[in-house]
Design a protein around this motif. Structure first.
Motif, PDB file in Angstrom:
ATOM      1  N   ALA A  96       0.600   5.430  -9.931  1.00  0.00           N
ATOM      2  CA  ALA A  96       2.004   4.953 -10.524  1.00  0.00           C
ATOM      3  C   ALA A  96       1.959   3.448  -9.807  1.00  0.00           C
ATOM      4  CB  ALA A  96       3.276   5.796  -9.782  1.00  0.00           C
ATOM      5  N   TRP A  97       1.513   3.056  -8.639  1.00  0.00           N
ATOM      6  CA  TRP A  97       1.707   1.693  -8.217  1.00  0.00           C
ATOM      7  C   TRP A  97       0.804   0.809  -9.176  1.00  0.00           C
ATOM      8  CZ3 TRP A  97       4.263  -0.684  -4.796  1.00  0.00           C
ATOM      9  CH2 TRP A  97       5.310   0.260  -4.086  1.00  0.00           C
ATOM     10  N   GLN A  98      -0.254   1.263  -9.779  1.00  0.00           N
ATOM     11  CA  GLN A  98      -0.999   0.389 -10.687  1.00  0.00           C
ATOM     12  C   GLN A  98      -0.308   0.315 -12.015  1.00  0.00           C
ATOM     13  OE1 GLN A  98      -4.897   2.144 -12.123  1.00  0.00           O
ATOM     14  NE2 GLN A  98      -5.517   0.045 -11.855  1.00  0.00           N
ATOM     15  N   SER A  99       0.556   1.423 -12.496  1.00  0.00           N
ATOM     16  CA  SER A  99       1.523   1.159 -13.785  1.00  0.00           C
ATOM     17  C   SER A  99       2.436   0.328 -13.599  1.00  0.00           C
ATOM     18  CB  SER A  99       1.906   2.481 -14.133  1.00  0.00           C
ATOM     19  OG  SER A  99       0.773   3.329 -14.512  1.00  0.00           O
ATOM     20  N   THR A 100       3.158   0.064 -12.102  1.00  0.00           N
ATOM     21  CA  THR A 100       4.008  -0.475 -11.904  1.00  0.00           C
ATOM     22  C   THR A 100       3.727  -1.987 -12.000  1.00  0.00           C
ATOM     23  OG1 THR A 100       5.155   0.974 -10.490  1.00  0.00           O
ATOM     24  CG2 THR A 100       5.510  -1.264 -10.092  1.00  0.00           C
ATOM     25  N   LEU A 101       2.447  -2.496 -11.540  1.00  0.00           N
ATOM     26  CA  LEU A 101       1.894  -3.697 -11.505  1.00  0.00           C
ATOM     27  C   LEU A 101       1.473  -4.099 -13.080  1.00  0.00           C
ATOM     28  CD1 LEU A 101       1.061  -6.336  -9.996  1.00  0.00           C
ATOM     29  CD2 LEU A 101      -1.498  -4.869  -9.748  1.00  0.00           C
ATOM     30  N   GLN A 102       0.716  -3.143 -13.858  1.00  0.00           N
ATOM     31  CA  GLN A 102       0.565  -3.561 -15.224  1.00  0.00           C
ATOM     32  C   GLN A 102       2.026  -3.904 -15.880  1.00  0.00           C
ATOM     33  OE1 GLN A 102      -1.602  -0.173 -16.224  1.00  0.00           O
ATOM     34  NE2 GLN A 102      -3.475  -0.926 -15.663  1.00  0.00           N
ATOM     35  N   ASN A 103       3.262  -3.120 -15.715  1.00  0.00           N
ATOM     36  CA  ASN A 103       4.308  -3.202 -16.372  1.00  0.00           C
ATOM     37  C   ASN A 103       5.033  -4.536 -15.740  1.00  0.00           C
ATOM     38  OD1 ASN A 103       4.092  -0.788 -17.649  1.00  0.00           O
ATOM     39  ND2 ASN A 103       5.470   0.312 -16.121  1.00  0.00           N
ATOM     40  N   ALA A 104       4.700  -4.904 -14.743  1.00  0.00           N
ATOM     41  CA  ALA A 104       5.287  -6.272 -14.061  1.00  0.00           C
ATOM     42  C   ALA A 104       4.751  -7.571 -15.117  1.00  0.00           C
ATOM     43  CB  ALA A 104       5.073  -6.492 -12.838  1.00  0.00           C
ATOM     44  N   GLU A 105       3.502  -7.312 -15.719  1.00  0.00           N
ATOM     45  CA  GLU A 105       2.851  -8.257 -16.509  1.00  0.00           C
ATOM     46  C   GLU A 105       3.938  -8.732 -17.701  1.00  0.00           C
ATOM     47  OE1 GLU A 105       0.423 -10.370 -16.039  1.00  0.00           O
ATOM     48  OE2 GLU A 105      -0.026  -9.473 -14.160  1.00  0.00           O
ATOM     49  N   SER A 107       7.388  -7.840 -17.685  1.00  0.00           N
ATOM     50  CA  SER A 107       8.753  -7.835 -17.249  1.00  0.00           C
ATOM     51  C   SER A 107       8.916  -8.531 -16.022  1.00  0.00           C
ATOM     52  CB  SER A 107       9.748  -6.719 -17.279  1.00  0.00           C
ATOM     53  OG  SER A 107       8.958  -5.668 -16.481  1.00  0.00           O
ATOM     54  N   SER A 108      10.033  -8.473 -15.239  1.00  0.00           N
ATOM     55  CA  SER A 108       9.994  -8.812 -13.687  1.00  0.00           C
ATOM     56  C   SER A 108       9.912  -7.589 -12.866  1.00  0.00           C
ATOM     57  CB  SER A 108      11.657  -9.414 -13.553  1.00  0.00           C
ATOM     58  OG  SER A 108      12.633  -8.172 -13.640  1.00  0.00           O
ATOM     59  N   LEU A 109       9.955  -7.818 -11.681  1.00  0.00           N
ATOM     60  CA  LEU A 109       9.344  -6.937 -10.663  1.00  0.00           C
ATOM     61  C   LEU A 109      10.679  -6.780  -9.843  1.00  0.00           C
ATOM     62  CD1 LEU A 109       7.182  -5.202  -9.690  1.00  0.00           C
ATOM     63  CD2 LEU A 109       6.470  -6.667  -8.130  1.00  0.00           C
ATOM     64  N   ASN A 110      11.319  -5.688  -9.961  1.00  0.00           N
ATOM     65  CA  ASN A 110      12.738  -5.443  -9.413  1.00  0.00           C
ATOM     66  C   ASN A 110      12.576  -4.564  -8.096  1.00  0.00           C
ATOM     67  OD1 ASN A 110      14.023  -6.745 -11.584  1.00  0.00           O
ATOM     68  ND2 ASN A 110      13.648  -5.090 -12.847  1.00  0.00           N
ATOM     69  N   VAL A 111      13.298  -4.720  -7.087  1.00  0.00           N
ATOM     70  CA  VAL A 111      13.292  -3.988  -5.880  1.00  0.00           C
ATOM     71  C   VAL A 111      14.625  -3.584  -5.615  1.00  0.00           C
ATOM     72  CG1 VAL A 111      12.714  -3.886  -3.420  1.00  0.00           C
ATOM     73  CG2 VAL A 111      11.184  -5.298  -4.967  1.00  0.00           C
ATOM     74  N   SER A 112      14.826  -2.389  -5.571  1.00  0.00           N
ATOM     75  CA  SER A 112      16.138  -1.838  -5.409  1.00  0.00           C
ATOM     76  C   SER A 112      16.140  -1.232  -4.004  1.00  0.00           C
ATOM     77  CB  SER A 112      16.599  -0.644  -6.337  1.00  0.00           C
ATOM     78  OG  SER A 112      16.420  -0.903  -7.478  1.00  0.00           O
ATOM     79  N   LEU A 113      17.464  -1.365  -3.251  1.00  0.00           N
ATOM     80  CA  LEU A 113      17.598  -1.090  -1.816  1.00  0.00           C
ATOM     81  C   LEU A 113      18.199   0.064  -1.809  1.00  0.00           C
ATOM     82  CD1 LEU A 113      16.948  -4.160  -1.524  1.00  0.00           C
ATOM     83  CD2 LEU A 113      18.150  -4.068   0.522  1.00  0.00           C
ATOM     84  N   ILE A 114      17.512   1.234  -1.162  1.00  0.00           N
ATOM     85  CA  ILE A 114      18.208   2.531  -1.149  1.00  0.00           C
ATOM     86  C   ILE A 114      18.631   3.089   0.243  1.00  0.00           C
ATOM     87  CG2 ILE A 114      17.896   5.023  -1.899  1.00  0.00           C
ATOM     88  CD1 ILE A 114      15.666   4.250  -3.731  1.00  0.00           C
ATOM     89  N   ASN A 132      10.220  -1.338  -9.098  1.00  0.00           N
ATOM     90  CA  ASN A 132       9.840  -0.952 -10.672  1.00  0.00           C
ATOM     91  C   ASN A 132       9.749  -2.166 -11.395  1.00  0.00           C
ATOM     92  OD1 ASN A 132      12.253  -1.262 -12.168  1.00  0.00           O
ATOM     93  ND2 ASN A 132      13.183   0.055 -10.562  1.00  0.00           N
ATOM     94  N   ALA A 133       9.339  -1.932 -12.608  1.00  0.00           N
ATOM     95  CA  ALA A 133       8.991  -2.999 -13.456  1.00  0.00           C
ATOM     96  C   ALA A 133       9.297  -2.571 -15.010  1.00  0.00           C
ATOM     97  CB  ALA A 133       7.777  -3.642 -13.502  1.00  0.00           C
ATOM     98  N   GLY A 134      10.642  -2.154 -15.180  1.00  0.00           N
ATOM     99  CA  GLY A 134      11.270  -1.689 -16.337  1.00  0.00           C
ATOM    100  C   GLY A 134      11.140  -0.120 -16.528  1.00  0.00           C
ATOM    101  N   LYS A 135      10.315   0.270 -15.883  1.00  0.00           N
ATOM    102  CA  LYS A 135      10.189   1.986 -15.686  1.00  0.00           C
ATOM    103  C   LYS A 135      10.275   2.440 -14.149  1.00  0.00           C
ATOM    104  CE  LYS A 135       7.049   2.387 -19.806  1.00  0.00           C
ATOM    105  NZ  LYS A 135       5.907   2.767 -20.070  1.00  0.00           N
ATOM    106  N   ASP A 136      11.087   3.506 -13.885  1.00  0.00           N
ATOM    107  CA  ASP A 136      11.232   3.966 -12.595  1.00  0.00           C
ATOM    108  C   ASP A 136      10.045   4.942 -12.380  1.00  0.00           C
ATOM    109  OD1 ASP A 136      11.977   4.999 -10.214  1.00  0.00           O
ATOM    110  OD2 ASP A 136      13.605   5.840 -11.041  1.00  0.00           O
ATOM    111  N   LEU A 137       9.045   4.610 -11.661  1.00  0.00           N
ATOM    112  CA  LEU A 137       7.950   5.355 -11.228  1.00  0.00           C
ATOM    113  C   LEU A 137       7.930   6.019  -9.848  1.00  0.00           C
ATOM    114  CD1 LEU A 137       5.379   3.205 -13.205  1.00  0.00           C
ATOM    115  CD2 LEU A 137       6.411   5.477 -13.884  1.00  0.00           C
TER     116      LEU A 137
END
Length: 195
Positions: A96-105, A107-114, A132-137
């Motif tokens: 999933a981390w690799q998918s997040t990095l690929q998706n960031a290409e 879109s933006s890379l968003n960090v939410s604070l929980i 996340n970068a468009g998809k919540d993984l």
């Protein structure tokens, strides 16, 4: 590659790893003498080849690894920290981390604070950071401490993956020379709604 050029590449490499006879005789790709066969590692800094493997019928040249990166573990901005963590986790844990990095290409890379609740099994202190970068993984991390010795605890789907300090992450990324990737990615980072 011509036979003469191949000879000029192999001789300095062989000469730095093992003494060889001055006269090779006829240097041919086929029927290489058995004493020349094997894998030779270059210790000559001028050589562009890291390894030369010689068998009876083939010679395989392996280029040296690319230069190491110059990332520093000091004075890291929050955006750079997110980029370092994301690229590290994508290379170390894939999935999933690799998918997040690929998706960031794309879109933006968003960090939410929980905010944590008392029942959470997350290590570290303070907030849980979801990247996340468009998809919540469900790629998340938590922090403990600060500076280059700050610990980063990495998760995917609330499953603990591992821990590394900022210094360890930077060392790992420098080994695979991620300078350009980090520089590009940190410009796309948005933390809690602000870049």
């Amino acid at each position: 590659m011509s036979l003469v050029a191949l000879f000029l590449v192999i001789v300095p490499v062989l000469a730095t790893t093992q003494k060889v006879e001055a006269a090779w005789g006829n240097l041919g790709v086929y029927n290489m003498p058995s004493k020349m066969r094997g894998t030779w590692v270059s210790r000559d800094k001028k050589s562009v080849y890291n390894k030369i493997r010689i068998t009876k019928n083939t010679i395989t040249l392996t280029h040296k690894h690319k230069a190491k990166g110059t990332l520093s573990a000091n004075d890291i901005s929050p955006q750079e920290n997110v980029a370092l963590i994301t690229v590290y986790a994508a290379n170390k844990y894939r999935g999933a981390w690799q998918s997040t990095l690929q998706n960031a290409e794309h879109s933006s890379l968003n960090v939410s604070l929980i905010k944590r609740d008392d029942s959470s099994n997350y290590r570290g202190q303070g907030y849980i950071y979801e990247v996340n970068a468009g998809k919540d993984l469900q790629t998340r991390y938590t922090l403990q401490g600060n500076g280059s010795s700050q610990k980063i605890f990495l998760y995917q789907d609330e499953r603990y993956l591992g821990t590394a300090t900022v210094e360890q992450i930077v060392r790992f990324l420098n080994e695979i020379n991620c300078d350009a990737e980090i520089s590009h990615l940190q410009k796309k980072v948005t933390i809690g709604g602000s870049s």
